[in-house]
Design a protein around this motif. Structure first.
Motif, PDB file in Angstrom:
ATOM      1  N   TRP A  24       4.795   9.281  -3.291  1.00 26.60           N
ATOM      2  CA  TRP A  24       4.281   8.322  -2.311  1.00 26.60           C
ATOM      3  C   TRP A  24       5.360   7.923  -1.308  1.00 26.60           C
ATOM      4  CZ3 TRP A  24       4.546   6.852  -7.573  1.00 26.60           C
ATOM      5  CH2 TRP A  24       3.379   7.080  -8.307  1.00 26.60           C
ATOM      6  N   VAL A  25       4.918   7.338  -0.199  1.00 26.59           N
ATOM      7  CA  VAL A  25       5.810   6.667   0.742  1.00 26.59           C
ATOM      8  C   VAL A  25       5.229   5.284   1.017  1.00 26.59           C
ATOM      9  CG1 VAL A  25       6.772   8.736   1.835  1.00 26.59           C
ATOM     10  CG2 VAL A  25       4.681   7.707   2.757  1.00 26.59           C
ATOM     11  N   LEU A  26       6.116   4.384   1.420  1.00 26.17           N
ATOM     12  CA  LEU A  26       5.756   3.005   1.759  1.00 26.17           C
ATOM     13  C   LEU A  26       6.208   2.712   3.174  1.00 26.17           C
ATOM     14  CD1 LEU A  26       7.426   1.196  -1.294  1.00 26.17           C
ATOM     15  CD2 LEU A  26       5.029   1.883  -1.118  1.00 26.17           C
ATOM     16  N   ASN A  27       5.593   1.737   3.791  1.00 30.62           N
ATOM     17  CA  ASN A  27       6.067   1.211   5.065  1.00 30.62           C
ATOM     18  C   ASN A  27       6.790  -0.096   4.738  1.00 30.62           C
ATOM     19  OD1 ASN A  27       6.475  -0.083   7.502  1.00 30.62           O
ATOM     20  ND2 ASN A  27       4.456   0.404   8.297  1.00 30.62           N
TER      21      ASN A  27
ATOM     22  N   ARG B 118      14.445  19.990  -7.213  1.00 31.28           N
ATOM     23  CA  ARG B 118      13.262  20.570  -7.848  1.00 31.28           C
ATOM     24  C   ARG B 118      12.236  20.978  -6.816  1.00 31.28           C
ATOM     25  NH1 ARG B 118      11.811  17.080 -13.235  1.00 31.28           N
ATOM     26  NH2 ARG B 118      13.685  17.637 -14.365  1.00 31.28           N
ATOM     27  N   PRO B 119      11.537  22.063  -7.049  1.00 31.56           N
ATOM     28  CA  PRO B 119      10.476  22.454  -6.113  1.00 31.56           C
ATOM     29  C   PRO B 119       9.323  21.465  -6.170  1.00 31.56           C
ATOM     30  CG  PRO B 119      10.535  23.948  -8.004  1.00 31.56           C
ATOM     31  CD  PRO B 119      11.710  23.010  -8.137  1.00 31.56           C
ATOM     32  N   SER B 120       8.680  21.259  -5.027  1.00 27.09           N
ATOM     33  CA  SER B 120       7.519  20.365  -4.947  1.00 27.09           C
ATOM     34  C   SER B 120       6.302  21.032  -5.563  1.00 27.09           C
ATOM     35  CB  SER B 120       7.201  20.025  -3.498  1.00 27.09           C
ATOM     36  OG  SER B 120       8.277  19.327  -2.924  1.00 27.09           O
ATOM     37  N   ALA B 121       5.321  20.210  -5.872  1.00 32.87           N
ATOM     38  CA  ALA B 121       4.054  20.758  -6.387  1.00 32.87           C
ATOM     39  C   ALA B 121       3.335  21.474  -5.244  1.00 32.87           C
ATOM     40  CB  ALA B 121       3.181  19.615  -6.914  1.00 32.87           C
ATOM     41  N   ALA B 122       2.580  22.447  -5.586  1.00 33.03           N
ATOM     42  CA  ALA B 122       1.859  23.203  -4.548  1.00 33.03           C
ATOM     43  C   ALA B 122       0.620  22.491  -4.108  1.00 33.03           C
ATOM     44  CB  ALA B 122       1.521  24.582  -5.075  1.00 33.03           C
TER      45      ALA B 122
ATOM     46  N   THR C  45       9.849   0.987   8.369  1.00 32.12           N
ATOM     47  CA  THR C  45      10.569   2.198   7.976  1.00 32.12           C
ATOM     48  C   THR C  45       9.816   2.890   6.846  1.00 32.12           C
ATOM     49  OG1 THR C  45      12.686   1.169   8.542  1.00 32.12           O
ATOM     50  CG2 THR C  45      12.768   3.094   7.103  1.00 32.12           C
ATOM     51  N   VAL C  46       9.661   4.202   6.953  1.00 36.13           N
ATOM     52  CA  VAL C  46       9.016   4.971   5.888  1.00 36.13           C
ATOM     53  C   VAL C  46      10.035   5.188   4.774  1.00 36.13           C
ATOM     54  CG1 VAL C  46       7.923   7.164   5.286  1.00 36.13           C
ATOM     55  CG2 VAL C  46       7.454   6.095   7.502  1.00 36.13           C
TER      56      VAL C  46
ATOM     57  N   PRO D  64       0.837  -1.205   0.000  1.00 39.15           N
ATOM     58  CA  PRO D  64       0.000   0.000   0.000  1.00 39.15           C
ATOM     59  C   PRO D  64       0.874   1.258   0.000  1.00 39.15           C
ATOM     60  CG  PRO D  64      -0.792  -1.570   1.629  1.00 39.15           C
ATOM     61  CD  PRO D  64       0.526  -2.096   1.122  1.00 39.15           C
ATOM     62  N   MET D  65       0.496   2.220  -0.824  1.00 43.31           N
ATOM     63  CA  MET D  65       1.236   3.468  -0.957  1.00 43.31           C
ATOM     64  C   MET D  65       0.433   4.593  -0.314  1.00 43.31           C
ATOM     65  SD  MET D  65       2.355   3.073  -4.965  1.00 43.31           S
ATOM     66  CE  MET D  65       0.683   3.205  -5.527  1.00 43.31           C
ATOM     67  N   THR D  66       1.131   5.515   0.322  1.00 40.69           N
ATOM     68  CA  THR D  66       0.486   6.692   0.900  1.00 40.69           C
ATOM     69  C   THR D  66       0.948   7.911   0.123  1.00 40.69           C
ATOM     70  OG1 THR D  66       0.452   5.663   3.086  1.00 40.69           O
ATOM     71  CG2 THR D  66       0.183   8.065   2.990  1.00 40.69           C
ATOM     72  N   ARG D  67      -0.008   8.631  -0.428  1.00 41.78           N
ATOM     73  CA  ARG D  67       0.312   9.847  -1.184  1.00 41.78           C
ATOM     74  C   ARG D  67       0.741  10.936  -0.210  1.00 41.78           C
ATOM     75  NH1 ARG D  67       1.250  11.682  -6.005  1.00 41.78           N
ATOM     76  NH2 ARG D  67       0.327  13.597  -6.651  1.00 41.78           N
ATOM     77  N   VAL D  68       1.778  11.666  -0.573  1.00 44.00           N
ATOM     78  CA  VAL D  68       2.286  12.755   0.255  1.00 44.00           C
ATOM     79  C   VAL D  68       1.794  14.071  -0.349  1.00 44.00           C
ATOM     80  CG1 VAL D  68       4.350  13.918   1.128  1.00 44.00           C
ATOM     81  CG2 VAL D  68       4.329  11.417   0.879  1.00 44.00           C
ATOM     82  N   PRO D  69       0.946  14.804   0.377  1.00 43.91           N
ATOM     83  CA  PRO D  69       0.442  16.079  -0.153  1.00 43.91           C
ATOM     84  C   PRO D  69       1.597  17.032  -0.476  1.00 43.91           C
ATOM     85  CG  PRO D  69      -0.770  15.448   1.812  1.00 43.91           C
ATOM     86  CD  PRO D  69       0.403  14.502   1.696  1.00 43.91           C
ATOM     87  N   GLY D  70       1.534  17.640  -1.650  1.00 44.98           N
ATOM     88  CA  GLY D  70       2.547  18.611  -2.051  1.00 44.98           C
ATOM     89  C   GLY D  70       3.815  18.012  -2.622  1.00 44.98           C
ATOM     90  N   ALA D  71       3.915  16.675  -2.638  1.00 47.85           N
ATOM     91  CA  ALA D  71       5.117  16.044  -3.200  1.00 47.85           C
ATOM     92  C   ALA D  71       5.089  16.168  -4.714  1.00 47.85           C
ATOM     93  CB  ALA D  71       5.190  14.583  -2.786  1.00 47.85           C
ATOM     94  N   GLY D  72       6.249  16.194  -5.317  1.00 48.15           N
ATOM     95  CA  GLY D  72       6.346  16.284  -6.769  1.00 48.15           C
ATOM     96  C   GLY D  72       5.962  14.974  -7.433  1.00 48.15           C
ATOM     97  N   ALA D  73       5.862  14.979  -8.748  1.00 48.43           N
ATOM     98  CA  ALA D  73       5.445  13.806  -9.517  1.00 48.43           C
ATOM     99  C   ALA D  73       6.474  12.680  -9.463  1.00 48.43           C
ATOM    100  CB  ALA D  73       5.192  14.205 -10.967  1.00 48.43           C
ATOM    101  N   PHE D  74       7.736  12.992  -9.214  1.00 46.21           N
ATOM    102  CA  PHE D  74       8.791  11.987  -9.218  1.00 46.21           C
ATOM    103  C   PHE D  74       8.672  11.020  -8.042  1.00 46.21           C
ATOM    104  CE2 PHE D  74      13.244  11.016  -7.769  1.00 46.21           C
ATOM    105  CZ  PHE D  74      13.476  10.005  -8.690  1.00 46.21           C
TER     106      PHE D  74
END
Length: 163
Positions: free
Chosen positions: A52-55, A159-163, A59-60, A39-49
């Motif tokens: 997500w984060v995983l457990n 690179r700057p993150s998405a807003a 460990t994240v 399962p993947m968790t979307r990170v708000p404001g993270a860039g397209a590259f």
């Protein structure tokens, strides 16, 4: 593994994978493990590259998609098994610091050891971003790209993150 390590060795052991229609290979020394999708968790404001984060074993771990920096837009063959997708947990150097990351692979193929003499520079006329590649070699099914994971992750971190 850096360029000096590669130059000191006579061969390199690589793990090959597909992302879309493109075959890639990463040094086995950078690979910690290959896991089934989690399962993947979307990170708000993270860039397209790396959105997500995983457990991974408590460990994240950020999950990145190499399609973005390598410009891979083709989804690849239609006959690829649905359950072939894997996450590859890697150790990569980002701006001089070691980091654990995960990358998506549509399919992981095999471990190969090749002589360094088989690795050629990326032709300047190709559409692949040369700054993100160490070279390429002729595999059994066509050309295999060797991404420079440190260069990719260092550049993407700037690179700057998405807003």
């Amino acid at each position: 593994m850096n360029v000096h390590d590669l130059n000191a060795a006579r061969s390199v052991t690589l793990v090959t994978m597909s992302i879309g229609p493109q075959m890639l290979a990463i040094p086995a020394t950078q690979l910690r493990e290959i896991i089934d999708p989690l399962p993947m968790t979307r990170v708000p404001g993270a860039g397209a590259f790396a959105p997500w984060v995983l457990n991974v074993r408590g460990t994240v771990v950020p999950l990145a998609d190499l399609r973005i920096p390598l410009g891979i837009t083709d989804p690849g063959p239609d006959d690829r098994p649905e359950d072939a997708r894997r996450f590859m947990v890697i150790e990569v150097e980002i701006d001089g610091d070691k980091a654990t990351m995960a990358i998506t692979a549509d399919m992981v193929h095999e471990v190969v050891t090749i002589p360094l003499t088989r690795i050629e520079p990326v032709p300047a006329t190709m559409h692949w971003p040369a700054d993100y590649l160490r070279g390429l070699f002729k595999g059994s099914d066509g050309f295999v790209l060797l991404p420079d994971l440190s260069a990719i992750f260092s550049a993407m971190a700037q690179r700057p993150s998405a807003a």
